[in-house]
Design a protein around this motif. Structure first.
Motif, PDB file in Angstrom:
ATOM      1  N   TYR A 306       0.834  -1.194   0.000  1.00 46.45           N
ATOM      2  CA  TYR A 306       0.000   0.000   0.000  1.00 46.45           C
ATOM      3  C   TYR A 306       0.875   1.253   0.000  1.00 46.45           C
ATOM      4  CZ  TYR A 306      -3.430  -3.514   1.176  1.00 46.45           C
ATOM      5  OH  TYR A 306      -4.218  -4.637   1.159  1.00 46.45           O
ATOM      6  N   SER A 308       2.027   4.429   0.962  1.00 42.45           N
ATOM      7  CA  SER A 308       1.817   5.226   2.166  1.00 42.45           C
ATOM      8  C   SER A 308       3.161   5.422   2.854  1.00 42.45           C
ATOM      9  CB  SER A 308       0.853   4.496   3.119  1.00 42.45           C
ATOM     10  OG  SER A 308       1.365   3.189   3.403  1.00 42.45           O
ATOM     11  N   THR A 366       0.408   7.724   8.024  1.00 41.62           N
ATOM     12  CA  THR A 366      -0.602   6.875   8.654  1.00 41.62           C
ATOM     13  C   THR A 366      -0.016   6.118   9.831  1.00 41.62           C
ATOM     14  OG1 THR A 366      -2.141   5.040   8.286  1.00 41.62           O
ATOM     15  CG2 THR A 366      -0.102   5.012   7.028  1.00 41.62           C
ATOM     16  N   ILE A 370      -2.321  -0.883   8.157  1.00 39.88           N
ATOM     17  CA  ILE A 370      -2.997  -0.824   6.859  1.00 39.88           C
ATOM     18  C   ILE A 370      -3.496  -2.198   6.448  1.00 39.88           C
ATOM     19  CG2 ILE A 370      -2.745  -0.082   4.458  1.00 39.88           C
ATOM     20  CD1 ILE A 370      -0.410   1.687   5.401  1.00 39.88           C
ATOM     21  N   LEU A 373      -7.116  -2.716   7.431  1.00 43.60           N
ATOM     22  CA  LEU A 373      -8.156  -1.852   6.875  1.00 43.60           C
ATOM     23  C   LEU A 373      -8.907  -2.567   5.763  1.00 43.60           C
ATOM     24  CD1 LEU A 373      -6.271   1.576   6.557  1.00 43.60           C
ATOM     25  CD2 LEU A 373      -7.705   0.773   8.444  1.00 43.60           C
ATOM     26  N   GLU A 375     -11.008  -2.528   2.110  1.00 39.50           N
ATOM     27  CA  GLU A 375     -10.745  -1.822   0.852  1.00 39.50           C
ATOM     28  C   GLU A 375     -11.400  -0.443   0.848  1.00 39.50           C
ATOM     29  OE1 GLU A 375     -11.311  -2.456  -3.983  1.00 39.50           O
ATOM     30  OE2 GLU A 375     -11.722  -4.100  -2.592  1.00 39.50           O
ATOM     31  N   GLU A 377     -12.077   1.415   3.501  1.00 37.46           N
ATOM     32  CA  GLU A 377     -11.334   2.284   4.427  1.00 37.46           C
ATOM     33  C   GLU A 377     -10.033   2.773   3.794  1.00 37.46           C
ATOM     34  OE1 GLU A 377     -12.712   0.497   8.801  1.00 37.46           O
ATOM     35  OE2 GLU A 377     -11.110  -0.504   7.646  1.00 37.46           O
ATOM     36  N   ARG A 378      -9.377   1.921   3.036  1.00 42.01           N
ATOM     37  CA  ARG A 378      -8.149   2.350   2.354  1.00 42.01           C
ATOM     38  C   ARG A 378      -8.451   3.404   1.294  1.00 42.01           C
ATOM     39  NH1 ARG A 378      -6.981  -3.231   2.614  1.00 42.01           N
ATOM     40  NH2 ARG A 378      -7.549  -3.498   0.421  1.00 42.01           N
ATOM     41  N   GLU A 379      -9.544   3.210   0.555  1.00 41.43           N
ATOM     42  CA  GLU A 379      -9.916   4.197  -0.456  1.00 41.43           C
ATOM     43  C   GLU A 379     -10.253   5.534   0.184  1.00 41.43           C
ATOM     44  OE1 GLU A 379     -13.045   2.642  -2.825  1.00 41.43           O
ATOM     45  OE2 GLU A 379     -11.795   1.144  -3.841  1.00 41.43           O
ATOM     46  N   ILE A 383      -5.269   5.613   0.162  1.00 39.86           N
ATOM     47  CA  ILE A 383      -4.135   4.697   0.094  1.00 39.86           C
ATOM     48  C   ILE A 383      -4.318   3.760  -1.094  1.00 39.86           C
ATOM     49  CG2 ILE A 383      -2.873   2.878   1.298  1.00 39.86           C
ATOM     50  CD1 ILE A 383      -3.756   4.144   3.939  1.00 39.86           C
ATOM     51  N   THR A 385      -2.490   1.053  -4.178  1.00 44.38           N
ATOM     52  CA  THR A 385      -1.658  -0.148  -4.113  1.00 44.38           C
ATOM     53  C   THR A 385      -0.559  -0.133  -5.171  1.00 44.38           C
ATOM     54  OG1 THR A 385      -3.079  -1.384  -5.617  1.00 44.38           O
ATOM     55  CG2 THR A 385      -3.585  -1.522  -3.272  1.00 44.38           C
TER      56      THR A 385
END
Length: 442
Positions: A306, A308, A366, A370, A373, A375, A377-379, A383, A385
């Motif tokens: 990810y 980040s 962050t 991660i 989290l 998908e 929540e990452r969006e 964040i 890939t």
């Protein structure tokens, strides 16, 4: 090379009782190549260079323009600490030139030199500290097997870690070759190991990566073992990474450190991180150059996927480890040890300098795990890939104008060719998984 330097090296070669001299260089994929010459040819090598056929080296030249010349870098002279009873062998790492005495544009070492020189125009020296992991497997009937050499785990000791003696021999050999070893230990997976050496200027550490792999494989073979730096040799356990610590120094001071800034990170550090994250999808083609590399870059096995950064979070792609001060650095956690270190370091530096020069701000750091989290929540956190395949990473590289300019048309064209050739071979091969899945059912 000045005549007095040549004379001094020739005297040293004679004093060291050298019987063979290996002139080493790397192909486009980071594989070490070499030609051995007797000491009587040393003067010619040091003054005029030694000719070789570049058309036989992956990614170098077509057959109609194949003549090339190896010129030893005198700073890389070292004795090889094995086979002492058979006459000493020495090694030079070489730069590759064309017959017209111009550097070969496809020489990975030359590309890194160019990017380092460009950063020096702004007063920066680029240091790297790679951490290479590798596996040791048993040899069976003279051939490498997939049988573990030991069943140890992270930081285990003997008798659980049966590779202590092998690691010791590797460390002693590397020390004889001029390495400063900082630590060696068993890694997380069975038969997985790590040996860390001191950081230094990027060109020197890229040379050291190639030497490290060569020495490790040689010592392991003498012990009846096979050392592999393959990113993911065994399904279901951790793969091998090459976390790469990066820092810029200016006027002898760490340019990433600012004791009065939040997190004690200078604007230079933040912008460097911003540049790396901006270009990291393209960098991935260099840092993770095999189809197998992307079997490691999946969630759940410590390899970050990810995009980040964080001051401490090990699930982030870029991490700024403690402590701060002269050792302040950015750790890029995605590279694996199959990469060509010259090209990988060159692209990391070029991306970081793009960030510094254009003041590219990184995304918010962050502190979350991660991997845990969803998908969604990452969006929501913005964040994204890394590429999921070599083919996808190659496409990102082809679309990254900065990285393509750094590598040059010759290298980009050949990387594209190699990628498509390997992908086509992989795509059309019938794998054991397919036999297990379909052969008996259909």
């Amino acid at each position: 090379m000045p005549a007095d330097e040549v004379s001094a090296l020739l005297e040293r070669i004679e004093r060291d009782n050298v019987k063979f001299i290996r002139l080493q260089f790397s192909d486009l994929q980071g594989q070490p190549k070499n030609v051995a010459i007797p000491p009587v040819q040393a003067e010619k090598a040091l003054t005029d260079g030694i000719s070789f056929d570049g058309s036989s080296i992956e990614g170098f030249a077509r057959i109609e323009e194949s003549d090339m010349v190896l010129k030893p870098d005198p700073a890389t002279y070292t004795l090889l600490p094995w086979r002492k009873d058979e006459g000493r062998a020495a090694r030079f790492i070489c730069d590759v030139y064309m017959p017209n005495k111009k550097p070969f544009e496809g020489d990975p070492r030359y590309i890194l030199k160019q990017v380092v020189a460009d950063a020096a125009k702004d007063g920066f020296e680029f240091n790297t500290g790679p951490e290479l992991e590798f596996f040791l497997f048993k040899m069976v009937n003279g051939r490498p097997s997939l049988e573990f050499q030991d069943r140890g785990g992270y930081f285990d000791l003997a008798p659980t870690d049966l590779a202590e003696d092998v690691r010791r021999d590797i460390v002693l050999a590397l020390t004889e070759m001029g390495f400063t070893i900082e630590a060696s230990h068993h890694e997380v997976a069975e038969s997985q190991h790590e040996i860390d050496f001191k950081y230094g200027p990027a060109l020197q550490t890229a040379d050291n990566v190639v030497t490290f792999k060569f020495a490790t494989k040689t010592i392991a073979l003498q012990r009846g073992l096979h050392a592999t730096f393959m990113a993911k040799p065994i399904y279901g356990i951790n793969g091998s990474g090459m976390h790469t610590n990066c820092s810029l120094f200016k006027d002898g001071q760490n340019a990433f450190y600012d004791p009065y800034a939040p997190l004690e990170l200078s604007e230079t550090a933040l912008h460097f991180i911003g540049g790396v994250l901006k270009h990291v999808r393209g960098i991935t083609r260099l840092a993770n150059p095999t189809i197998n590399s992307y079997k490691r870059l999946v969630p759940g096995y410590e390899a970050p996927v990810y995009i980040s950064w964080s001051a401490s979070n090990r699930t982030a792609l870029c991490r700024v480890p403690a402590p701060r001060g002269k050792s302040t650095r950015m750790e890029l956690r995605s590279p694996d040890p199959t990469c060509n270190p010259y090209l990988t370091f060159a692209c990391i530096l070029a991306a970081g300098m793009d960030g510094v020069r254009n003041k590219i701000e990184p995304p918010a750091s962050t502190k979350l795990n991660i991997f845990e989290l969803t998908e969604v929540e990452r969006e929501e956190a913005g964040i994204h890939t890394l590429p999921g395949t070599l083919l996808e990473a190659n496409q990102y590289l082809q679309e990254d104008e900065l990285l393509c300019n750094v590598l040059g048309h010759h290298v980009v064209e050949n990387l594209d060719r190699i990628t498509k050739m390997e992908w086509d071979s992989f795509r059309t091969t019938v794998h054991p998984w397919e036999i297990d899945q379909y052969f008996y059912k259909q």
